[in-house]
Write an enzyme that holds these catalytic residues in place. Structure first.
Site, PDB file in Angstrom:
ATOM      1  N   LYS A  64       0.807  -2.865   4.932  1.00 15.45           N
ATOM      2  CA  LYS A  64       2.141  -2.706   4.568  1.00 15.45           C
ATOM      3  C   LYS A  64       2.993  -3.531   4.989  1.00 15.45           C
ATOM      4  O   LYS A  64       3.047  -3.813   6.154  1.00 15.45           O
ATOM      5  CB  LYS A  64       2.589  -1.262   4.920  1.00 15.45           C
ATOM      6  CG  LYS A  64       4.057  -1.015   4.626  1.00 15.45           C
ATOM      7  CD  LYS A  64       4.531   0.222   5.360  1.00 15.45           C
ATOM      8  CE  LYS A  64       6.180   0.513   5.364  1.00 15.45           C
ATOM      9  NZ  LYS A  64       6.514   1.366   5.943  1.00 15.45           N
ATOM     10  N   TRP A 114       4.850   5.261  -0.457  1.00 11.24           N
ATOM     11  CA  TRP A 114       5.809   6.223  -0.746  1.00 11.24           C
ATOM     12  C   TRP A 114       6.961   6.226   0.257  1.00 11.24           C
ATOM     13  O   TRP A 114       7.564   7.031   0.634  1.00 11.24           O
ATOM     14  CB  TRP A 114       5.288   7.671  -0.445  1.00 11.24           C
ATOM     15  CG  TRP A 114       4.147   7.965  -1.379  1.00 11.24           C
ATOM     16  CD1 TRP A 114       3.875   7.989  -2.793  1.00 11.24           C
ATOM     17  CD2 TRP A 114       2.750   8.128  -0.935  1.00 11.24           C
ATOM     18  NE1 TRP A 114       2.553   8.030  -3.282  1.00 11.24           N
ATOM     19  CE2 TRP A 114       1.958   8.226  -1.925  1.00 11.24           C
ATOM     20  CE3 TRP A 114       2.400   8.319   0.291  1.00 11.24           C
ATOM     21  CZ2 TRP A 114       0.564   8.535  -1.791  1.00 11.24           C
ATOM     22  CZ3 TRP A 114       0.869   8.517   0.428  1.00 11.24           C
ATOM     23  CH2 TRP A 114       0.044   8.769  -0.674  1.00 11.24           C
ATOM     24  N   HIS A 115       7.358   4.920   0.695  1.00 15.59           N
ATOM     25  CA  HIS A 115       8.031   4.438   1.577  1.00 15.59           C
ATOM     26  C   HIS A 115       9.386   3.945   0.882  1.00 15.59           C
ATOM     27  O   HIS A 115      10.311   2.905   1.623  1.00 15.59           O
ATOM     28  CB  HIS A 115       7.618   3.773   2.714  1.00 15.59           C
ATOM     29  CG  HIS A 115       6.772   4.416   3.561  1.00 15.59           C
ATOM     30  ND1 HIS A 115       5.708   3.803   4.484  1.00 15.59           N
ATOM     31  CD2 HIS A 115       6.313   5.571   3.593  1.00 15.59           C
ATOM     32  CE1 HIS A 115       4.961   4.386   5.099  1.00 15.59           C
ATOM     33  NE2 HIS A 115       5.135   5.819   4.598  1.00 15.59           N
ATOM     34  N   TYR A 116       9.715   4.106  -0.133  1.00 14.19           N
ATOM     35  CA  TYR A 116      10.904   3.759  -0.942  1.00 14.19           C
ATOM     36  C   TYR A 116      12.169   4.027  -0.532  1.00 14.19           C
ATOM     37  O   TYR A 116      12.230   5.204  -0.051  1.00 14.19           O
ATOM     38  CB  TYR A 116      10.645   3.720  -2.624  1.00 14.19           C
ATOM     39  CG  TYR A 116      10.376   5.351  -3.015  1.00 14.19           C
ATOM     40  CD1 TYR A 116      11.546   6.246  -3.007  1.00 14.19           C
ATOM     41  CD2 TYR A 116       9.144   5.652  -3.281  1.00 14.19           C
ATOM     42  CE1 TYR A 116      11.184   7.377  -3.450  1.00 14.19           C
ATOM     43  CE2 TYR A 116       8.824   6.897  -3.608  1.00 14.19           C
ATOM     44  CZ  TYR A 116       9.978   7.669  -3.617  1.00 14.19           C
ATOM     45  OH  TYR A 116       9.745   9.246  -3.959  1.00 14.19           O
TER      46      TYR A 116
END
Length: 585
Positions: free
Chosen positions: A422, A523-525
């Protein structure tokens, strides 16, 4: 000694039995512990906003019972009346949410009542929004780690109160993981690859390799932010589930508009109006996440005048920055083939590198033949919701090619796991805009992955490191697989990748192309309600009164390796800050 062993065994048996109680008993347990959680259809609306009755008039109305909303509601309810509105149901009786072994099933469920609401960005990347009490903590991989010191300095939070707030969360729902052999191989391989030192088990964000916390207990049972509501004052807290807030109501008679109520719809489709107490300190607080909060501001008339006029939304405040600066940290994965079944594990070990990437891992969620050939819902390109995907990205040929490629993947690829790379603090940014005026429909979201060259550069470094980890002797010894070439590993990863981005022949030759073509989300927006543009330093919405935003939509970057710890902490932190402002220390 025998009697001690027998006692220990009996205790273990009781704990095991409790963990697998029938859901009907679990249902009774949650109703006893959370008597303030009710269906939204039980709500009795006041006759009018001008009513003088104290019933159903609240000091704080919190929109979104998620990762930030639950601790915020529990904290504020210690002294003031709080109404928490959550559009989804409860997590306590949902086995797909509760058990680690069902993690992938929850994400793959795209039904209307799913805990996970599927959306696809215009970039062609599948994604998810939580639609359940507890928010993202009810559908995520459970990893718990604090934010980096740099993030804390950037947002300017009080360090002492931050530490107290983290500790408050950790005492209630965070656990030390039951360390798996797969995660041990990840740890040893990261250290061999130069991601050192080994910092052991810690919540802190430290360069090197570490083991973090988890919200899954040793039985594999998830403990979500919803459980933080147990710390609330039951006499002052009301939580309504299946309550879909449609807009915020403003009084525009004064110098600046002020929030006075919210309109929401219950599970039967009936509309209700929840009203704020007529007090200058009372507030509506949005905690609907990086998608939901900017969406609700826009639907309520706060946003770009020209964009709102196109949808005939009455303008309350012209602010062109609402929904802008949306960022999702790009992630790419490398398959770890295995010649033996691998125990299921979600993220436990993380490599915090000085390359600007984080290396994590998961394992064992696709071991059966059925899993290889089934429809993986939001995790696959044969998603069954093609109508929700932008027209330019709909391609039957792409879908059929994916299906064929998935069938051709060697069986050992599905017995292993993944190494995840990431990009930290992504610089590429996009935007969110309304698709229509229906709050239940996803807005149109663009993240613009890798439009900034620095993000692409770091992705390449991350893939090199992830490949090195997979090729290490610790992994080949564990998986009983021969060491595979980089090209072979990339080829497996490209074929199994699940997004709607066209693949290129040189994906295994060019790491830049591999990054662009195989980007997915973790899903770290965040973003959409940035400090200084949409909210001030106290997270009050600029240009209006009695309205705040408390969630990840205000973040300038994703905090540390995984945001959930900091989002939960933020809910507690801001609750304490608001109480101090109102009643003093």
């Amino acid at each position: 000694m025998a009697s001690v062993c027998a006692l220990k065994f009996l205790l273990w048996l009781l704990l095991w039995h409790w963990n697998f109680l029938p859901l009907c008993l679990g249902n009774q347990k949650y109703e006893d512990e959370y008597p303030f959680i009710k269906s939204s259809s039980t709500f009795q609306s006041p006759p009018s906003i001008s009513t003088t009755s104290t019933n159903n008039v609240y000091d704080y109305i919190i929109v979104g019972g998620g990762t930030a909303g639950c601790p915020l509601a529990a904290t504020l309810s210690q002294n003031f009346s709080v109404l928490l509105l959550e559009r989804g149901g409860v997590p306590f009786t949902n086995s797909n949410v509760t058990f680690l072994r069902n993690f992938h099933i929850s994400l793959a469920d795209t039904s209307p009542n799913s805990a996970s609401q599927y959306f696809c960005s215009t970039d062609g990347v599948h994604n998810a929004r939580a639609r359940i009490l507890g928010g993202g903590s009810s559908i995520n991989a459970g990893f718990y780690t604090r934010a980096s010191p740099r993030f804390m300095e950037k947002v300017g939070w009080d360090a002492k109160l931050v530490n107290q707030s983290y500790t408050w969360v950790e005492k209630r729902i965070v656990h030390r993981p039951k360390f798996s052999p797969y995660q041990a191989a990840v740890r040893d391989s990261l250290l061999d690859s130069g991601v050192s030192p080994f910092n052991g088990f810690t919540y802190d964000h430290i360069y090197g390799t570490k083991v973090g916390g988890t919200i899954f207990d040793r039985f594999g049972r998830r403990h979500t932010a919803a459980e933080l509501l147990a710390s609330g004052n039951p006499d002052k807290l009301t939580v309504l589930v299946y309550a879909t807030v449609q807009k915020i109501v403003f009084d525009d008679k004064g110098k600046i508009p002020k929030a006075i109520a919210v309109i929401f719809k219950d599970e039967n489709g009936r509309q209700h109006e929840a009203i704020l107490r007529n007090d200058k300190h009372s507030e509506v607080i949005l905690s609907s996440g990086a998608i939901g909060s900017p969406q609700l501001l826009l639907l309520s008339g706060i946003g770009s005048k020209s964009e709102l006029q196109k949808l005939n939304i009455t303008l309350v405040l012209d602010n062109p920055y609402v929904g802008k600066g949306m960022v999702d940290n790009p992630m790419n994965t490398i398959f770890v083939p295995s010649n033996r079944p691998v125990h299921q594990s979600l993220i436990q070990t993380v490599g915090i590198t000085k390359l600007g990437v984080y290396i994590e891992a998961s394992s064992g969620f696709s071991q059966s033949n059925d899993s290889i050939h089934c429809n993986h819902g939001m995790l696959s390109a044969e998603i069954g919701q093609i109508s929700t995907i932008p027209p330019k990205q709909r391609s039957k040929e792409t879908i059929q090619a994916f299906l064929q490629n998935k069938r051709d993947i060697p069986i050992e690829a599905f017995k292993g796991g993944f190494i995840l790379s990431k990009v930290a603090s992504a610089w590429s940014a996009g935007k969110l805009r309304l698709n229509n005026t229906n709050v239940e429909d996803n807005p149109i979201v663009t993240f613009n992955y890798f439009t900034h060259p620095y993000d692409l550069q770091r992705c390449v470094e991350g893939i090199r490191l992830a490949t090195k980890v997979v090729q290490s002797q610790h992994f080949t010894n564990y998986t009983l697989c021969d060491k595979k070439t980089t090209e072979k590993l990339l080829s497996l990863s490209v074929k199994a990748n699940v997004n709607l981005i066209p693949k290129h022949p040189n994906d295994t030759k060019s790491l830049e192309q591999f990054c662009r073509d195989t980007v997915i989300t973790i899903w770290h927006y965040h973003g959409g309600c940035h400090v200084g543009k949409v909210v001030n330093n106290e997270y009050k919405v600029l240009g209006v009164d009695r309205l705040r935003v408390v969630d990840g939509s205000t973040f300038p970057e994703s905090p540390g390796t995984n945001p959930q710890a900091t989002v939960m902490m933020m809910g507690r932190y801001m609750g304490l800050k608001i109480l101090r402002e109102r009643i003093g220390k």
